[in-house]
Scaffold this motif. Structure first.
Motif, PDB file in Angstrom:
ATOM      1  N   LEU A 121       0.841  -1.213   0.000  1.00 19.91           N
ATOM      2  CA  LEU A 121       0.000   0.000   0.000  1.00 19.91           C
ATOM      3  C   LEU A 121       0.871   1.257   0.000  1.00 19.91           C
ATOM      4  O   LEU A 121       0.575   2.237  -0.688  1.00 19.91           O
ATOM      5  CB  LEU A 121      -0.917   0.016   1.223  1.00 19.91           C
ATOM      6  N   ALA A 122       1.949   1.217   0.780  1.00 17.72           N
ATOM      7  CA  ALA A 122       2.841   2.379   0.850  1.00 17.72           C
ATOM      8  C   ALA A 122       3.413   2.678  -0.541  1.00 17.72           C
ATOM      9  O   ALA A 122       3.491   3.835  -0.963  1.00 17.72           O
ATOM     10  CB  ALA A 122       3.964   2.115   1.846  1.00 17.72           C
ATOM     11  N   LYS A 123       3.792   1.631  -1.251  1.00 18.51           N
ATOM     12  CA  LYS A 123       4.348   1.833  -2.596  1.00 18.51           C
ATOM     13  C   LYS A 123       3.268   2.327  -3.557  1.00 18.51           C
ATOM     14  O   LYS A 123       3.503   3.218  -4.366  1.00 18.51           O
ATOM     15  CB  LYS A 123       4.975   0.528  -3.100  1.00 18.51           C
ATOM     16  N   LYS A 124       2.082   1.750  -3.438  1.00 16.84           N
ATOM     17  CA  LYS A 124       0.987   2.150  -4.317  1.00 16.84           C
ATOM     18  C   LYS A 124       0.655   3.628  -4.148  1.00 16.84           C
ATOM     19  O   LYS A 124       0.445   4.351  -5.116  1.00 16.84           O
ATOM     20  CB  LYS A 124      -0.248   1.289  -4.017  1.00 16.84           C
ATOM     21  N   TYR A 125       0.626   4.090  -2.899  1.00 18.31           N
ATOM     22  CA  TYR A 125       0.238   5.480  -2.638  1.00 18.31           C
ATOM     23  C   TYR A 125       1.432   6.402  -2.391  1.00 18.31           C
ATOM     24  O   TYR A 125       1.264   7.560  -2.045  1.00 18.31           O
ATOM     25  CB  TYR A 125      -0.732   5.540  -1.449  1.00 18.31           C
ATOM     26  N   LYS A 126       2.641   5.850  -2.559  1.00 16.95           N
ATOM     27  CA  LYS A 126       3.864   6.655  -2.422  1.00 16.95           C
ATOM     28  C   LYS A 126       3.959   7.394  -1.091  1.00 16.95           C
ATOM     29  O   LYS A 126       4.200   8.603  -1.030  1.00 16.95           O
ATOM     30  CB  LYS A 126       3.989   7.632  -3.594  1.00 16.95           C
ATOM     31  N   LYS A 127       3.757   6.639  -0.021  1.00 15.42           N
ATOM     32  CA  LYS A 127       3.892   7.198   1.331  1.00 15.42           C
ATOM     33  C   LYS A 127       4.989   6.424   2.063  1.00 15.42           C
ATOM     34  O   LYS A 127       5.121   5.221   1.883  1.00 15.42           O
ATOM     35  CB  LYS A 127       2.588   7.020   2.126  1.00 15.42           C
ATOM     36  N   PRO A 128       5.758   7.116   2.914  1.00 13.67           N
ATOM     37  CA  PRO A 128       6.778   6.409   3.689  1.00 13.67           C
ATOM     38  C   PRO A 128       6.145   5.479   4.726  1.00 13.67           C
ATOM     39  O   PRO A 128       4.986   5.657   5.107  1.00 13.67           O
ATOM     40  CB  PRO A 128       7.542   7.548   4.368  1.00 13.67           C
ATOM     41  N   LEU A 129       6.944   4.514   5.186  1.00 14.38           N
ATOM     42  CA  LEU A 129       6.472   3.527   6.164  1.00 14.38           C
ATOM     43  C   LEU A 129       6.932   3.877   7.577  1.00 14.38           C
ATOM     44  O   LEU A 129       8.073   4.299   7.777  1.00 14.38           O
ATOM     45  CB  LEU A 129       7.045   2.149   5.816  1.00 14.38           C
ATOM     46  N   ILE A 130       6.053   3.699   8.539  1.00 13.48           N
ATOM     47  CA  ILE A 130       6.452   3.751   9.945  1.00 13.48           C
ATOM     48  C   ILE A 130       6.487   2.303  10.416  1.00 13.48           C
ATOM     49  O   ILE A 130       5.447   1.640  10.471  1.00 13.48           O
ATOM     50  CB  ILE A 130       5.460   4.576  10.785  1.00 13.48           C
TER      51      ILE A 130
END
Ligand SMILES: [Zn+2]
Ligand SMILES: [Zn+2]
Length: 258
Positions: A121-130
């Motif tokens: 999901l992080a890659k799909k929406y281009k958000k960093p991971l916590i």
């Protein structure tokens, strides 16, 4: 200025006095706050707080302890909210696995599945991971590498001081340092801290948990990032301002694209 990159303001322990908690922090120079997603049942509260306070942001995610609730969470509903800055906290936590060997194995498999889904999901929406890792460094690192988490990077929050994770710095990962660094028994973290590039350090409280010395035993709050910064500065031989400036700009780079 400081950014508390990991603070559970949606926890019910702040229901009574959230205004004062935030004001105390802001008066001390803690100016921005990120609420990590953990238990999906409090996510609406996190969103509400982020809409109420200009400087509060949130992440959407499911903590490994809540892995069985992953299916219930409607990611798409929150992911495009303008205050949503990351995916997480997600990861692996083998610290309190319970039951038979088979139960433990099943729980690990479930945690892995839910972690991988959140990396995707992080890659799909281009958000960093916590990322939350406890007693699970090997498996966590393996999944982060295998599923190309470097595309988005992120933070290893409450960094467990495991040296094998340091190489993730080259894959866009930062290291979140919190109250644990002030504990008497934090030798491992104190020793490993100088091995982390300054450009990869972030400050967090994980409040209401992990209250730093000298407030152990009390509810933690974002004001106490000041104790964390003080200790980090002391260990690294830097000034308070140096630690504040570098960690603030690191957090801005990772979560706010500047
Ligand atoms: Zn955590
Ligand atoms: Zn947390």
């Amino acid at each position: 200025m400081l950014i508390d990159t990991h603070v559970h303001l949606d926890d019910k322990r702040y229901n009574e006095d959230l205004d004062e908690v935030l004001n105390r922090a802001m008066d001390a120079g803690v100016k921005r706050f990120i609420i990590p997603g953990a238990d999906p049942s409090t996510l609406d509260r996190a969103v509400e707080i982020s809409e109420q306070y200009e400087d509060v942001y949130f992440a959407i995610g499911v903590h490994p302890y809540d892995a069985e609730n992953f299916e219930k969470l409607d990611f798409e509903k929150y992911i495009n909210h303008k205050k949503c800055v990351a995916i997480g906290e997600c990861g692996l936590d083998y610290f309190r696995l319970e039951g038979s060997d088979e139960d433990k194995l099943n729980e690990k498999e479930l945690q892995k599945k839910v972690f991988v889904a959140q990396i995707e999901l992080a890659k799909k929406y281009k958000k960093p991971l916590i990322v939350h890792i406890r007693d699970a460094s090997n498996d966590s690192k393996e999944l982060l590498l295998k599923y190309e988490a470097k595309e988005v990077g992120g933070v290893l929050h409450c960094f467990n001081a495991d040296e094998q994770l340091l190489s993730l710095a080259e894959r866009g990962f930062y290291f979140g340092i919190g109250g644990v660094v002030t504990f008497k028994n934090a030798k491992k973290l104190v020793n490993v801290l100088p091995k982390i590039e300054l450009e990869k350090l972030l400050i967090e409280t994980d409040a209401p948990y992990l209250t730093p010395t000298p407030h152990r035993g009390e509810r933690n709050e974002p004001l106490y990032t000041t104790f964390v910064v003080q200790k980090v500065a002391e260990i690294l031989g830097l000034s308070l301002d140096e630690v504040k400036n570098i960690t603030k700009s690191n957090a801005e780079k990772l979560f706010f694209n500047n």
